[in-house]
Motif scaffolding. Structure first.
Motif, PDB file in Angstrom:
ATOM      1  N   VAL A 140       7.739  -9.289   1.132  1.00 54.94           N
ATOM      2  CA  VAL A 140       6.654  -9.196   1.609  1.00 54.94           C
ATOM      3  C   VAL A 140       5.618  -8.125   2.154  1.00 54.94           C
ATOM      4  O   VAL A 140       6.764  -6.934   0.971  1.00 54.94           O
ATOM      5  CB  VAL A 140       7.015  -9.106   3.678  1.00 54.94           C
ATOM      6  CG1 VAL A 140       7.834 -10.766   4.197  1.00 54.94           C
ATOM      7  CG2 VAL A 140       7.861  -7.480   4.291  1.00 54.94           C
ATOM      8  N   PRO A 141       4.823  -7.497   2.338  1.00 59.44           N
ATOM      9  CA  PRO A 141       3.912  -6.060   1.882  1.00 59.44           C
ATOM     10  C   PRO A 141       4.439  -5.280   2.869  1.00 59.44           C
ATOM     11  O   PRO A 141       4.955  -5.114   3.727  1.00 59.44           O
ATOM     12  CB  PRO A 141       2.469  -7.068   2.037  1.00 59.44           C
ATOM     13  CG  PRO A 141       2.423  -7.817   2.605  1.00 59.44           C
ATOM     14  CD  PRO A 141       3.839  -8.811   2.946  1.00 59.44           C
ATOM     15  N   VAL A 142       4.492  -4.330   1.966  1.00 59.74           N
ATOM     16  CA  VAL A 142       5.454  -3.190   2.432  1.00 59.74           C
ATOM     17  C   VAL A 142       4.011  -1.993   2.495  1.00 59.74           C
ATOM     18  O   VAL A 142       3.732  -1.589   1.512  1.00 59.74           O
ATOM     19  CB  VAL A 142       6.194  -2.468   1.415  1.00 59.74           C
ATOM     20  CG1 VAL A 142       7.135  -0.306   2.324  1.00 59.74           C
ATOM     21  CG2 VAL A 142       7.845  -2.945   1.896  1.00 59.74           C
ATOM     22  N   ILE A 143       4.038  -0.989   3.496  1.00 62.17           N
ATOM     23  CA  ILE A 143       2.573  -0.410   3.938  1.00 62.17           C
ATOM     24  C   ILE A 143       3.957   1.092   4.374  1.00 62.17           C
ATOM     25  O   ILE A 143       4.380   1.196   5.277  1.00 62.17           O
ATOM     26  CB  ILE A 143       2.036  -0.502   4.855  1.00 62.17           C
ATOM     27  CG1 ILE A 143       1.241  -2.088   4.868  1.00 62.17           C
ATOM     28  CG2 ILE A 143       0.873   0.978   5.307  1.00 62.17           C
ATOM     29  CD1 ILE A 143       0.226  -2.130   5.479  1.00 62.17           C
ATOM     30  N   ASN A 144       2.922   2.239   3.022  1.00 58.69           N
ATOM     31  CA  ASN A 144       3.807   3.853   3.623  1.00 58.69           C
ATOM     32  C   ASN A 144       3.161   4.244   4.733  1.00 58.69           C
ATOM     33  O   ASN A 144       1.887   4.290   4.490  1.00 58.69           O
ATOM     34  CB  ASN A 144       3.217   4.502   1.738  1.00 58.69           C
ATOM     35  CG  ASN A 144       3.668   5.922   1.726  1.00 58.69           C
ATOM     36  OD1 ASN A 144       4.573   5.996   2.943  1.00 58.69           O
ATOM     37  ND2 ASN A 144       3.516   6.497   0.975  1.00 58.69           N
ATOM     38  N   ALA A 145       3.955   4.200   5.571  1.00 61.44           N
ATOM     39  CA  ALA A 145       3.477   5.381   6.662  1.00 61.44           C
ATOM     40  C   ALA A 145       3.551   7.145   6.433  1.00 61.44           C
ATOM     41  O   ALA A 145       3.815   7.441   7.875  1.00 61.44           O
ATOM     42  CB  ALA A 145       3.614   4.355   7.653  1.00 61.44           C
ATOM     43  N   GLY A 146       3.788   6.792   5.585  1.00 62.04           N
ATOM     44  CA  GLY A 146       4.221   8.957   5.626  1.00 62.04           C
ATOM     45  C   GLY A 146       4.843   8.676   4.478  1.00 62.04           C
ATOM     46  O   GLY A 146       6.683   7.686   5.106  1.00 62.04           O
ATOM     47  N   ALA A 195      11.182   0.787  -1.441  1.00 63.91           N
ATOM     48  CA  ALA A 195      11.498  -1.137  -0.321  1.00 63.91           C
ATOM     49  C   ALA A 195      10.248  -1.695  -0.878  1.00 63.91           C
ATOM     50  O   ALA A 195      10.798  -2.589  -1.337  1.00 63.91           O
ATOM     51  CB  ALA A 195      11.079   0.265   0.701  1.00 63.91           C
ATOM     52  N   ALA A 196       8.754  -1.193  -1.452  1.00 60.10           N
ATOM     53  CA  ALA A 196       8.668  -2.323  -1.741  1.00 60.10           C
ATOM     54  C   ALA A 196       8.744  -3.165  -2.684  1.00 60.10           C
ATOM     55  O   ALA A 196       8.488  -4.536  -3.001  1.00 60.10           O
ATOM     56  CB  ALA A 196       6.677  -1.812  -2.344  1.00 60.10           C
ATOM     57  N   LEU A 203       0.651  -1.250  -0.127  1.00 67.04           N
ATOM     58  CA  LEU A 203      -0.214  -0.236   0.002  1.00 67.04           C
ATOM     59  C   LEU A 203       0.695   1.159   0.334  1.00 67.04           C
ATOM     60  O   LEU A 203       2.084   1.553   0.793  1.00 67.04           O
ATOM     61  CB  LEU A 203      -1.184  -0.292   0.796  1.00 67.04           C
ATOM     62  CG  LEU A 203      -1.701   1.574   1.596  1.00 67.04           C
ATOM     63  CD1 LEU A 203      -2.773   0.848   0.310  1.00 67.04           C
ATOM     64  CD2 LEU A 203      -2.682   1.224   2.811  1.00 67.04           C
ATOM     65  N   ILE A 204       0.389   1.606  -1.527  1.00 69.22           N
ATOM     66  CA  ILE A 204       1.669   3.319  -0.968  1.00 69.22           C
ATOM     67  C   ILE A 204       1.546   4.181  -1.356  1.00 69.22           C
ATOM     68  O   ILE A 204       1.515   5.176  -0.804  1.00 69.22           O
ATOM     69  CB  ILE A 204       2.710   2.870  -2.611  1.00 69.22           C
ATOM     70  CG1 ILE A 204       3.470   1.434  -3.021  1.00 69.22           C
ATOM     71  CG2 ILE A 204       3.608   4.377  -2.968  1.00 69.22           C
ATOM     72  CD1 ILE A 204       4.396   1.532  -1.525  1.00 69.22           C
ATOM     73  N   ASN A 205      -0.240   4.145  -2.664  1.00 71.59           N
ATOM     74  CA  ASN A 205      -0.930   5.093  -2.348  1.00 71.59           C
ATOM     75  C   ASN A 205      -2.149   4.707  -1.965  1.00 71.59           C
ATOM     76  O   ASN A 205      -2.884   4.075  -2.096  1.00 71.59           O
ATOM     77  CB  ASN A 205      -0.931   5.752  -4.117  1.00 71.59           C
ATOM     78  CG  ASN A 205      -1.496   6.898  -4.448  1.00 71.59           C
ATOM     79  OD1 ASN A 205      -3.031   6.497  -4.151  1.00 71.59           O
ATOM     80  ND2 ASN A 205      -0.659   8.114  -4.201  1.00 71.59           N
ATOM     81  N   ILE A 206      -3.386   5.802  -1.715  1.00 72.91           N
ATOM     82  CA  ILE A 206      -4.979   5.171  -0.937  1.00 72.91           C
ATOM     83  C   ILE A 206      -5.640   4.881  -2.468  1.00 72.91           C
ATOM     84  O   ILE A 206      -6.173   3.880  -1.811  1.00 72.91           O
ATOM     85  CB  ILE A 206      -5.261   6.576  -0.246  1.00 72.91           C
ATOM     86  CG1 ILE A 206      -6.698   6.287   0.311  1.00 72.91           C
ATOM     87  CG2 ILE A 206      -5.649   7.729  -1.352  1.00 72.91           C
ATOM     88  CD1 ILE A 206      -6.334   4.981   1.209  1.00 72.91           C
ATOM     89  N   LEU A 207      -5.347   5.138  -3.463  1.00 72.37           N
ATOM     90  CA  LEU A 207      -5.916   4.872  -4.942  1.00 72.37           C
ATOM     91  C   LEU A 207      -4.652   2.675  -4.693  1.00 72.37           C
ATOM     92  O   LEU A 207      -6.060   2.358  -5.881  1.00 72.37           O
ATOM     93  CB  LEU A 207      -6.194   5.624  -5.996  1.00 72.37           C
ATOM     94  CG  LEU A 207      -6.312   6.992  -5.695  1.00 72.37           C
ATOM     95  CD1 LEU A 207      -5.928   7.376  -6.894  1.00 72.37           C
ATOM     96  CD2 LEU A 207      -7.636   6.480  -4.962  1.00 72.37           C
ATOM     97  N   ASP A 208      -4.057   2.673  -4.321  1.00 67.61           N
ATOM     98  CA  ASP A 208      -4.265   1.070  -4.089  1.00 67.61           C
ATOM     99  C   ASP A 208      -5.117  -0.040  -3.707  1.00 67.61           C
ATOM    100  O   ASP A 208      -5.392  -0.712  -4.323  1.00 67.61           O
ATOM    101  CB  ASP A 208      -3.414   1.230  -3.816  1.00 67.61           C
ATOM    102  CG  ASP A 208      -1.326   1.729  -4.343  1.00 67.61           C
ATOM    103  OD1 ASP A 208      -1.642   2.134  -5.671  1.00 67.61           O
ATOM    104  OD2 ASP A 208      -0.776   1.515  -3.472  1.00 67.61           O
ATOM    105  N   ALA A 241       5.817  -2.092   7.642  1.00 70.76           N
ATOM    106  CA  ALA A 241       5.510  -0.187   7.613  1.00 70.76           C
ATOM    107  C   ALA A 241       6.814   0.447   7.525  1.00 70.76           C
ATOM    108  O   ALA A 241       7.303   0.845   8.123  1.00 70.76           O
ATOM    109  CB  ALA A 241       4.120   0.230   9.034  1.00 70.76           C
ATOM    110  N   MET A 242       6.260   1.517   6.697  1.00 72.82           N
ATOM    111  CA  MET A 242       7.474   2.224   6.188  1.00 72.82           C
ATOM    112  C   MET A 242       7.140   3.870   7.030  1.00 72.82           C
ATOM    113  O   MET A 242       6.853   4.270   5.622  1.00 72.82           O
ATOM    114  CB  MET A 242       8.519   1.848   5.111  1.00 72.82           C
ATOM    115  CG  MET A 242       9.583   2.925   5.082  1.00 72.82           C
ATOM    116  SD  MET A 242      10.459   2.344   3.689  1.00 72.82           S
ATOM    117  CE  MET A 242      11.567   1.826   4.430  1.00 72.82           C
TER     118      MET A 242
END
Ligand code: NCD
Length: 304
Positions: A117-123, A111-112, A4-9, A99-100
């Motif tokens: 493994v899944p990477v979540i954009n934390a900002g 990073a993703a 999840l990099i962008n909310i539109l993902d 979470a990064m």
């Protein structure tokens, strides 16, 4: 591997599903307390954070999982010159999900591309903050019951405020949204967001520097902090930091069911007097963020 990099993902349907899971977690937390047993979340925070990092960690703990990570770049091998890609590849050997947060725009994307493994954009820098948007959406949903037909005012640092960019993107997919952009000239919403998101989706918007005239029409008022760490010189920050301060007198002509939001941290933008107003929902956003992160972890680990 899904990240999840962008909310539109996330599709609108997936956001609905996450909201449903989060609401069920709120009602039946015990049902979820063992769901992530044996799983690990790594929080890689190259920039300061209170809520985002701790809520990710609390979310994983509530699900029965474990957490590891670092909370400043200086305590990681980034200080020795390691690339974000190599760090992500390495941490993939230790954790099931990452979470990064990073000061550079696009770092979680890089990073993703290297993580397994899944990477979540934390900002990421002044760019995006999709999990804050999930917290914001659950808050709006619980107060308004839907995301349609809302006039949403964004006030403060619309240039560097990544939570603003992500929430505008998320809202652009619903019907009857109107946006009011309230900021000093120097901190206006970037033109790429206006063009690619607002104009591209036919969302009516208005830009103003006049806070008081904007307030009466709003259903949601999303206040933001002037992002000190993104300024090139302190003088500009000091001149702009107190451009807009929400005080009780300013709400005299506001709607009775206005929803006042702020991603926090608050500096001066909202007087503490407002905290007792039933229209203030910024601490609900904090609580909702943990539930939405729980739902997201469950979904991205393929547990739900
Ligand atoms: C926001 C952020 O980090 O962008 N904070 C948060 O995650 N809740 C907003 C901010 O720092 O102003």
């Amino acid at each position: 591997m899904r990240s999840l990099i962008n909310i539109l993902d996330l599709s609108v349907e997936e956001i609905d599903e996450l909201i449903k899971i989060a609401c069920d977690i709120i009602d039946h937390p015990d049902k979820y307390s063992e769901k992530c047993r044996g799983k690990k979340l790594a929080t890689l925070f190259f920039e300061p954070s209170t809520r985002t990092r701790l809520s990710f960690e609390a979310a994983m703990m509530e699900l029965g999982g474990n957490v590891l990570g670092f909370s400043e770049a200086q305590s990681s091998s980034a200080a020795k010159g390691e690339s974000v890609g190599d760090t992500a590849r390495t941490v993939s050997c230790y954790a099931d999900i990452i979470a990064m947060r990073h000061p550079k725009e696009g770092a979680p994307y890089v990073a993703a591309s290297r993580a397994t493994v899944p990477v979540i954009n934390a900002g990421d820098g002044g760019h995006n903050h999709p999990t804050q948007t999930l917290a914001d959406l659950l808050t709006i949903y619980r107060e308004k019951g839907s995301f349609n037909d809302l006039t949403v005012g964004f006030c403060g640092d619309l240039k560097f405020g990544r939570t603003v960019h992500s929430l505008i993107e998320a809202l652009s997919r619903y019907k009857g949204i109107k946006v009011v952009l309230i900021s000093p000239e120097e901190l206006k919403l970037p033109s790429y967001v206006k063009k690619d998101v607002l104009k591209a989706n036919g969302i009516p918007y208005e830009q103003t520097t006049d806070f008081d005239s904007a307030i009466p029409s709003l259903d949601i008022l999303y206040m933001t902090r002037v992002q000190k760490e993104r300024f090139f010189n302190e003088e500009d920050y000091l001149r702009l930091k107190d451009s807009y301060i929400l005080e009780p007198s300013r709400l005299e002509h506001a709607k009775k069911d206005l929803v006042i939001m702020h991603p926090l941290p608050r500096v001066n933008e909202i007087s503490t007097e407002i905290d007792k107003d039933p229209r203030a929902h910024y601490f609900d956003q904090v609580a909702n963020g943990k539930y939405m992160r729980e739902a997201l972890i469950l979904k991205f680990l393929g547990i739900m």
